[in-house]
Every structure is written in structure tokens, then in C-alpha cells.
Scaffold this motif. Structure first.
Motif, PDB file in Angstrom:
ATOM      1  N   UNK A  64      -1.217  -4.351 -15.481  1.00  0.00           N
ATOM      2  CA  UNK A  64      -2.402  -4.122 -14.629  1.00  0.00           C
ATOM      3  C   UNK A  64      -2.272  -2.748 -13.957  1.00  0.00           C
ATOM      4  N   UNK A  65      -1.059  -2.425 -13.481  1.00  0.00           N
ATOM      5  CA  UNK A  65      -0.875  -1.170 -12.736  1.00  0.00           C
ATOM      6  C   UNK A  65      -0.986   0.070 -13.621  1.00  0.00           C
ATOM      7  N   UNK A  66      -0.748  -0.089 -14.925  1.00  0.00           N
ATOM      8  CA  UNK A  66      -0.960   1.057 -15.838  1.00  0.00           C
ATOM      9  C   UNK A  66      -2.427   1.472 -15.783  1.00  0.00           C
ATOM     10  N   UNK A  81       0.829  -1.224   0.000  1.00  0.00           N
ATOM     11  CA  UNK A  81       0.000   0.000   0.000  1.00  0.00           C
ATOM     12  C   UNK A  81       0.851   1.258   0.000  1.00  0.00           C
ATOM     13  N   UNK A  82       2.064   1.181   0.573  1.00  0.00           N
ATOM     14  CA  UNK A  82       2.923   2.375   0.634  1.00  0.00           C
ATOM     15  C   UNK A  82       3.398   2.799  -0.749  1.00  0.00           C
ATOM     16  N   UNK A  83       3.282   1.903  -1.739  1.00  0.00           N
ATOM     17  CA  UNK A  83       3.725   2.263  -3.097  1.00  0.00           C
ATOM     18  C   UNK A  83       2.593   2.885  -3.923  1.00  0.00           C
ATOM     19  N   UNK A  84       1.399   2.968  -3.342  1.00  0.00           N
ATOM     20  CA  UNK A  84       0.254   3.448  -4.139  1.00  0.00           C
ATOM     21  C   UNK A  84       0.294   4.950  -4.401  1.00  0.00           C
ATOM     22  N   UNK A  85       1.109   5.688  -3.646  1.00  0.00           N
ATOM     23  CA  UNK A  85       1.207   7.134  -3.889  1.00  0.00           C
ATOM     24  C   UNK A  85       2.224   7.469  -4.976  1.00  0.00           C
ATOM     25  N   UNK A 140      -3.040  -6.415  -5.053  1.00  0.00           N
ATOM     26  CA  UNK A 140      -2.368  -7.676  -5.400  1.00  0.00           C
ATOM     27  C   UNK A 140      -1.263  -7.460  -6.434  1.00  0.00           C
ATOM     28  N   UNK A 141      -1.545  -6.595  -7.420  1.00  0.00           N
ATOM     29  CA  UNK A 141      -0.523  -6.319  -8.430  1.00  0.00           C
ATOM     30  C   UNK A 141       0.674  -5.610  -7.789  1.00  0.00           C
ATOM     31  N   UNK A 142       0.400  -4.669  -6.886  1.00  0.00           N
ATOM     32  CA  UNK A 142       1.486  -3.981  -6.154  1.00  0.00           C
ATOM     33  C   UNK A 142       2.322  -4.998  -5.370  1.00  0.00           C
ATOM     34  N   UNK A 143       1.622  -5.949  -4.745  1.00  0.00           N
ATOM     35  CA  UNK A 143       2.307  -6.939  -3.913  1.00  0.00           C
ATOM     36  C   UNK A 143       3.187  -7.865  -4.768  1.00  0.00           C
TER      37      UNK A 143
END
Ligand code: NZQ
Ligand code: ZN
Length: 392
Positions: free
Chosen positions: A231-233, A179-183, A240-243
């Protein structure tokens, strides 16, 4: 198959809200006075730094803070950090951020525990004999520095970017909350995916030894990162994709995907480091911008691997000659870079070196590798120059 050493002493604590465990982990590894080191301010804006300092306050662990580690982290800040640690009696480093904050912390750790100028290690003049213990809270999945033995520092005088590796600098713990990478800005997410893949590709494109289990893991990792990068684009908040990407980042550079081979090629990285030193570009984007030219320059000398990569990673139909299949694999990789908005040449990266700058980068790169390097193909200064020029 070659003999190998696999050493991954980092305790990984992975998942939502794991940063709440930072005080307990610092204590577990003997920290009693901490330097919290971070970058240009994203951790201030996101509230993460406050959360960390609140946790340490509550646990009664004293700390000092030092921000300002920029992408392509600078030697001058490392010197400042060393002084601060000595003055404050710091015995534990906590890097909160991406590869730049972590690498800068590692260099500070070398400087505190070894006599003399810390740059000597990055200049290959001598070897470190210790490093302060380090913990990490990762905010960017990319470099794998949270589990790797390396750190990369840029010396402003001459803009020389060099890496130094030793097991002393491997983190004691790494807190990884996807979650910390979502910003992250989308561009940095994509740069991270390019870098993660390259750490495995550098090890994969080799003429020296192989081990089927390593190669299969490497191919699986590359396919997984590609799928999730796309997916992240479209869906940057996809946990899940971040993980998947975050864990791939650590496994890609902790040595796992190189076990049993000769250590890999690493010339795309070496050539990118010169670009990063001179033009201050994002590392992952720099890698993507030169990989295609490197691949076209070397693939005939490493044909079985390029063919295998095309078929097993890029999904190319194994029809035609090995050369044709290999080339289609290279094209497919570049198409993937375009889909995640990464550059495939220097123009797209936004740099336009002069003849003198090309020559300077090739020369510095050759010096940095002691004349020649590469396993897919051994490259000398003239080869490096040709690849830089072909990547325009
Ligand atoms: O500095 P802040 O304000 O934190 O912003 C950073 C920076 O602008 C931002 N960022 C990081 N996490 C964020 C965030 N923004 C919003 N939300 C978040 N959660 O992203 C930007 C890039 O950060 P940086 O740490 O520079 O990126 P990266 O992790 O890609 O590190 C790059 C450096 O590591 C080196 C590279 O050469 C480069 O100097 N490498 C280190 C390696 C190693 N130690 O093993 C291996 C690699 O191959 C690489 O060479
Ligand atoms: Zn890298």
C-alpha cells in the motif's frame, strides 16, 4: 516448546501528535537534564527537533543536543556523546530518529554509566552493568530498537559492525506517531518493511522448539507488513498503513515473535552486518539482498518451517513435494521484495565485492559469531562465504 523470558518495560505512546507529550514522559521517568540525540538532519528539516526543544523549554527541562548519528552509527560519535553527557551532567537520553540515533544513544548510555571503553561490550569482552535511562521519538519504522534490548555500532577502525544486547538499554518510553514517518524517502520506508519482516523471520526459521500462538502471531505480522508495504509503495501518506507497519516494527523485535522457540536463526542479520560495516548499505536492503541465497542454502535443513512459511505467509498452494512448495515460497518472497523495490542480490544492492572482500566478510562474520551460528542450519565460515558468493 522452550521456557522463555518476555520483558518489555517500554511505555508505548502511539498516535497522532504524541510527541507533544515528551516533557511529561521525561519527567515521569526521572529525567532532569537531557541529551537529545538525532541523526543527519531530517528531524531539523521536518521541524520535529524544534517542536521537541520548544516543549522542553516550556516545561523548564534543561537539555543539550547532539546530531550526526549516521546510518550504521559510528563509535567516534558515541565517544563524543559520552564526553558531552559527563561534562553536562546529563541524566536522561532522548533519541529522536530511526534505529541509528537510538542505537547510538544506547551506546552513549552504556559509556556514561560504565567504566572503561564502551567498545568492550560490542567486542564481547565484558558485560554492561547499567545504562542511562532512554526515551525515544521514532521517525522510522524498521529496527524495533525503540523496544528492543540491542544496539548496533560500527567501529571505524577496521569497519567492524557489532551488536550488543542487554535489558539495561530498553527504552523507558517510545513515542510513535505514524505521521512522523511520512517524510521518509520511499526507499527507506521499504528498507524498514524488509527489516521488520526479517526480525520475525529470523525467529521463525528455526529447528528449535515452537509455540503455536507465537507462530500464528508471527505469520499474521508478516502478512500484515507485506500488505501494508505494498500500500505504501502506491500511497506513502496512508496513515493506517504507516501505523500498521510502525506497530509491527516494535512487536517484531521486542521478543514477542520468538517466545517458546530457541531464539531463532539470525544468520541473515549477522551476514548483513558485515555488508553494512564494509559498504555502508541500508540495513533493510542488505538483508533483502542476501536472504534469498541464505534461504536456498538452508531450506532443506529446515523444511517444515519453509513449507509452512510458503503456505501460511506467502499463500503458496500446497501442491507438490515439500521441497517444491518451500522453493515457491522463497521465490514468492523475492517477488515481494521486487514489488517494493528492494534488491534480491548484491548486484542490485550496488556492491561488487572482490574475492578478498568476500573472504574478509565471511571471516569477520564467523569471528563475530564465535565460529558458527544458525538454527535453520548451523553455518561455519565456509558456508557464509558460499552464501555471500551465491548472492551476487
Ligand atoms: O539521519 P537522518 O537525517 O535522520 O536521516 C535518516 C537516515 O538517512 C532517514 N530518516 C529517518 N527518519 C526519517 C528520515 N528521513 C526523512 N524522514 C524521516 N522521518 O533515514 C535514513 C536511515 O535512518 P537510520 O536510523 O539509519 O535507519 P534504521 O532505522 O533502519 O536504522 C538502521 C541501523 O539500526 C541497526 C542497523 O544495523 C543500522 O545500523 N539495527 C538495530 C537494531 C536494534 N537496535 O535492535 C536491530 C536491527 O536489526 C538493526 O541491525
Ligand atoms: Zn534488522
Amino acid at each position: 516448546m522452550f521456557d522463555f523470558k518476555y520483558y518489555t518495560p517500554t511505555k508505548v505512546v502511539f498516535g497522532r501528535n504524541t510527541e507533544a507529550r515528551v516533557a511529561e514522559l521525561i519527567r515521569e521517568f526521572g529525567g532532569s537534564r537531557v541529551l537529545i540525540h538525532y541523526g543527519g538532519g531530517s528531524v531539523v528539516r521536518s521541524g520535529l527537533l524544534k517542536k521537541v526543544t520548544d516543549t522542553l523549554d516550556k516545561a523548564g527541562i534543561p537539555y543539550v543536543t547532539l546530531g550526526g548519528a549516521v546510518p550504521n552509527p559510528r563509535l567516534s560519535l558515541v565517544y563524543k556523546g559520552i564526553e558531552l553527557c559527563k561534562k553536562e551532567g546529563v541524566d536522561f537520553l532522548l533519541a529522536v530518529g530511526g534505529g541509528s540515533a537510538i542505537d547510538s544513544a544506547k551506546a552513549i548510555g552504556y559509556g556514561v554509566t560504565n567504566e572503561g571503553d564502551v567498545w568492550d561490550f560490542y567486542d564481547y569482552k565484558r558485560k554492561a552493568t547499567a545504562c542511562l535511562p532512554l526515551g525515544v521519538i521514532l521517525t522510522l519504522a524498521a529496527t524495533g530498537s525503540e523496544m528492543s534490548d540491542s544496539s548496533v555500532i560500527t567501529k571505524e577502525e577496521g569497519w567492524i559492525k557489532r551488536g550488543y544486547s542487554s535489558d539495561f538499554a530498553r527504552a523507558k518510553f517510545a513515542i510513535m506517531n505514524p505521521e512522523l514517518t511520512m517524510s521518509l524517502p520511499d526507499y527507506q520506508t521499504a528498507c524498514g518493511c524488509a527489516d521488520i519482516m526479517m526480525h520475525t523471520m529470523e525467529r521463525y526459521f528455526t529447528n528449535g522448539g515452537n509455540m503455536e500462538i507465537t507462530d500464528s502471531m508471527a505469520e499474521g505480522l508478516l502478512r500484515t507488513v507485506m500488505t501494508n508495504a505494498e500500500i505504501l509503495v502506491k500511497d506513502p501518506k496512508n496513515y493506517d498503513a504507516r501505523a500498521e507497519v510502525m506497530w509491527a516494527g516494535s512487536l517484531s523485535h521486542n521478543g514477542l515473535t520468538g517466545c517458546g522457540n530457541d531464539g531463532g536463526d539470525w544468520m541473515t542479520h549477522k551476514m548483513e552486518h558485515e555488508l553494512g560495516g564494509l559498504y555502508d548499505v541500508a540495513h533493510g536492503a542488505g538483508l533483502a539482498a542476501i536472504w534469498g541465497s541464505w534461504a536456498r542454502y538452508v531450506y532443506r535443513d529446515c523444511l517444515p518451517r519453509f513449507r509452512r512459511f510458503a503456505v501460511n505467509v506467502m499463500g503458496v498452494e500446497p501442491v507438490g513435494t515439500d521441497e517444491e512448495i518451500a522453493l515457491r515460497g522463497i521465490e514468492a518472497m523475492e517477488d515481494f521484495y521486487r514489488r517494493i523495490h528492494m534488491p534480491t542480490n548484491l548486484r542490485e544492492l550496488g556492491v561488487n565485492p572482490t574475492e578478498a572482500e568476500f573472504a574478509d566478510m565471511a571471516h569477520k562474520c564467523a569471528v563475530g559469531v564465535n565460529g558458527a551460528k544458525g538454527s535453520a542450519k548451523l553455518l561455519h565460515e565456509a558456508d557464509m562465504l558460499a552464501i555471500y558468493k551465491a548472492s551476487m
